[in-house]
Design an enzyme around this catalytic site. Structure first.
Site, PDB file in Angstrom:
ATOM      1  N   ALA A  74      42.091  40.371  41.008  1.00  0.00           N
ATOM      2  CA  ALA A  74      40.693  39.906  40.932  1.00  0.00           C
ATOM      3  C   ALA A  74      40.387  38.522  41.085  1.00  0.00           C
ATOM      4  CB  ALA A  74      40.125  40.558  39.382  1.00  0.00           C
ATOM      5  N   TYR A 140      30.974  37.814  37.243  1.00  0.00           N
ATOM      6  CA  TYR A 140      32.368  38.241  36.858  1.00  0.00           C
ATOM      7  C   TYR A 140      32.309  39.121  36.001  1.00  0.00           C
ATOM      8  CZ  TYR A 140      36.827  37.671  34.750  1.00  0.00           C
ATOM      9  OH  TYR A 140      38.116  38.152  34.120  1.00  0.00           O
TER      10      TYR A 140
HETATM   11  N1  LIG Z   1      43.185  34.471  32.621  1.00  0.00           N
HETATM   12  C1  LIG Z   1      42.351  35.027  31.619  1.00  0.00           C
HETATM   13  O1  LIG Z   1      42.025  34.177  30.579  1.00  0.00           O
HETATM   14  C2  LIG Z   1      41.916  36.187  31.759  1.00  0.00           C
HETATM   15  C3  LIG Z   1      40.918  36.692  30.519  1.00  0.00           C
HETATM   16  C4  LIG Z   1      40.335  37.995  30.790  1.00  0.00           C
HETATM   17  C5  LIG Z   1      40.717  38.769  31.910  1.00  0.00           C
HETATM   18  N2  LIG Z   1      41.488  38.342  33.027  1.00  0.00           N
HETATM   19  C6  LIG Z   1      41.710  39.212  33.981  1.00  0.00           C
HETATM   20  O2  LIG Z   1      43.174  39.417  34.379  1.00  0.00           O
HETATM   21  C7  LIG Z   1      43.538  39.318  35.460  1.00  0.00           C
HETATM   22  C8  LIG Z   1      44.573  38.514  35.907  1.00  0.00           C
HETATM   23  O3  LIG Z   1      44.297  37.235  35.575  1.00  0.00           O
HETATM   24  P1  LIG Z   1      45.065  35.751  36.027  1.00  0.00           P
HETATM   25  O4  LIG Z   1      44.424  34.701  34.982  1.00  0.00           O
HETATM   26  O5  LIG Z   1      46.409  36.192  35.995  1.00  0.00           O
HETATM   27  O6  LIG Z   1      44.607  35.307  37.249  1.00  0.00           O
HETATM   28  P2  LIG Z   1      45.253  35.043  38.751  1.00  0.00           P
HETATM   29  O7  LIG Z   1      44.254  34.217  39.805  1.00  0.00           O
HETATM   30  O8  LIG Z   1      46.537  34.155  38.434  1.00  0.00           O
HETATM   31  O9  LIG Z   1      45.900  36.512  39.264  1.00  0.00           O
HETATM   32  C9  LIG Z   1      45.178  37.265  40.232  1.00  0.00           C
HETATM   33  C10 LIG Z   1      46.029  37.718  41.431  1.00  0.00           C
HETATM   34  O10 LIG Z   1      45.522  38.762  42.094  1.00  0.00           O
HETATM   35  C11 LIG Z   1      45.672  38.282  43.417  1.00  0.00           C
HETATM   36  N3  LIG Z   1      44.301  38.836  44.267  1.00  0.00           N
HETATM   37  C12 LIG Z   1      42.981  38.711  44.021  1.00  0.00           C
HETATM   38  N4  LIG Z   1      42.481  39.461  44.688  1.00  0.00           N
HETATM   39  C13 LIG Z   1      43.455  40.149  45.537  1.00  0.00           C
HETATM   40  C14 LIG Z   1      43.298  41.181  46.429  1.00  0.00           C
HETATM   41  N5  LIG Z   1      41.906  41.448  47.027  1.00  0.00           N
HETATM   42  N6  LIG Z   1      44.350  41.895  47.121  1.00  0.00           N
HETATM   43  C15 LIG Z   1      45.688  41.528  46.475  1.00  0.00           C
HETATM   44  N7  LIG Z   1      46.019  40.539  45.510  1.00  0.00           N
HETATM   45  C16 LIG Z   1      44.467  39.954  44.983  1.00  0.00           C
HETATM   46  C17 LIG Z   1      45.612  36.871  43.426  1.00  0.00           C
HETATM   47  O11 LIG Z   1      46.264  36.464  44.637  1.00  0.00           O
HETATM   48  C18 LIG Z   1      46.524  36.461  42.365  1.00  0.00           C
HETATM   49  O12 LIG Z   1      47.618  36.459  42.069  1.00  0.00           O
HETATM   50  C19 LIG Z   1      42.223  39.257  36.284  1.00  0.00           C
HETATM   51  O13 LIG Z   1      41.759  40.436  36.696  1.00  0.00           O
HETATM   52  C20 LIG Z   1      41.193  38.687  35.288  1.00  0.00           C
HETATM   53  O14 LIG Z   1      39.864  38.994  35.564  1.00  0.00           O
HETATM   54  C21 LIG Z   1      42.203  36.937  32.747  1.00  0.00           C
END
Ligand SMILES: NC(=O)c1ccc[n+]([C@@H]2O[C@H](COP(=O)([O-])OP(=O)(O)OC[C@H]3O[C@@H](n4cnc5c(N)ncnc54)[C@H](O)[C@@H]3O)[C@@H](O)[C@H]2O)c1
Length: 328
Positions: A74, A140
């Site tokens: 995402a 978001y």
């Molecule tokens: N980081 C936080 O504090 C947090 C908090 C709440 C929820 N989240 C959720 O956790 C998940 C991971 O977050 P993160 O911090 O690891 O983010 P991140 O951006 O490091 O990881 C997301 C990964 O998804 C991949 N991606 C995005 N769109 C894509 C697509 N269409 N096809 C294939 N790959 C795709 C990106 O390349 C990336 O590697 C997300 O869904 C985010 O909404 C994160």
């Protein structure tokens, strides 16, 4: 178990792949590397695929024989989502629709979904339980809430069994410094404060110090990424044991202020964090703290790393390890 991990080259996904591998599971990562890093996938299969490509996903699911999906892929920046809502809905909702369609076509019926505290918006009371009213303040959060609702619709329509994990603020890094946070641009406070303290990034902006909190800065529930990864294994076990579809708030249940983070960074690095005073960001709640009672009770999950200084120390060790590598 063989598990498909979307977004497995990202921050939380890569730590979860490591945890799955260490627990003896097999992993198949799908990531388009838009924001991820190929070298963060330390083991298992990797496929550079966009989850919006349903045909390719369905073929991969059939071919690989995966038994469950953990869905991280995402866009994650709430501020960007306000400027680019269509891009966020296309990726976060459209991507999920595509994945769910590929799962439906191939008869794959078990999913763990990355949701977020952002679905709650400005909470009416703390700590935030799973039944608190949902009122996202940005696209978001809306996109994640939409997917949670879609999962329930998919269960009614074709029996998809699912867990939504609503993470609070992911923080820290693998305690052995094999993995860590590499967002670009980085917007999360701990890596930004570390970079500011070490003089390799700009001064840290304090977005408001007049909130109704003990020191005037925002309170957040920071949860260690290794504990988050463990929550996914608990969620898979819950579903594998026949547990019902359910949402869980995943945090430590403690709120730390921006000033607490700064103090922890200064203690860990022995350096001062240069600061710039900024104004409040629209939609930033004063305090977000999870109730993790349901996750503890029903998933058997509890956080191992609850001290802010451990989260900062692990993030710092990872940054130092990367810097040492790039100096070679
Ligand atoms: N980081 C936080 O504090 C947090 C908090 C709440 C929820 N989240 C959720 O956790 C998940 C991971 O977050 P993160 O911090 O690891 O983010 P991140 O951006 O490091 O990881 C997301 C990964 O998804 C991949 N991606 C995005 N769109 C894509 C697509 N269409 N096809 C294939 N790959 C795709 C990106 O390349 C990336 O590697 C997300 O869904 C985010 O909404 C994160």
């Amino acid at each position: 178990m063989k598990v498909l991990v979307t977004g497995g080259a990202g921050f939380i996904g890569s730590h979860t792949v490591l945890a799955l591998q260490e627990a003896g599971h097999q992993t198949v990562v799908v990531d388009n590397l838009g924001n991820g890093h190929r070298d963060a996938v330390l083991a298992g299969e990797f496929h550079n695929v966009d989850i919006r490509n349903t045909t390719e996903l369905a073929a991969l699911i059939s071919r690989s024989g995966v038994e469950a999906v953990i869905h991280f892929a995402a866009f994650i920046e709430a501020g960007v989502s306000v400027r680019e809502p269509l891009r966020f809905f296309d990726n976060n909702v459209g991507g999920s629709v595509s994945l769910l369609e590929a799962m439906r076509q191939t008869g794959l019926g078990t999913l763990v979904f990355s949701s977020t505290a952002a679905i709650f918006g400005n909470p009416q009371s703390l700590p935030i339980t799973e039944d608190a009213p949902t009122a996202p303040t940005n696209p978001y959060g809306e996109s994640k809430l939409f997917v949670e609702r879609l999962l329930a619709d998919c269960e009614a329509a074709f029996g998809l069994r699912h867990v939504a994990l609503r993470y609070f603020n992911a923080a820290g890094a693998d305690p052995l410094a094999r993995l860590g946070e590499r967002h670009d641009p980085e917007t999360h406070i701990i890596p930004l404060a570390l970079a500011a303290a070490l003089g390799v990034g700009p001064p840290l902006t304090l977005f408001g110090d007049d909130y109704p909190t003990p020191d005037g800065t925002c309170l957040r529930d920071y949860v260690h990424v290794t504990d988050l990864a463990a929550a996914h294994l608990c969620a898979l076990a819950h579903l594998a044991a026949g547990g019902p579809s359910r949402a869980f708030n995943i945090g430590t249940g403690q709120g730390f202020s921006v000033r607490d983070v700064i103090a922890a960074v200064e203690a860990v690095t022995g350096r001062t964090v240069p600061l710039v005073r900024g104004s409040r960001r629209p939609g930033d709640p004063a305090a977000l703290v999870a109730s993790n009672a349901r996750a503890t009770r029903e998933l058997g999950w509890s956080p191992r790393f609850v001290e802010l200084k451990d989260m900062v120390a692990h993030a710092f060790a990872f940054q130092q390890a990367r810097r040492a590598l790039s100096d070679l």
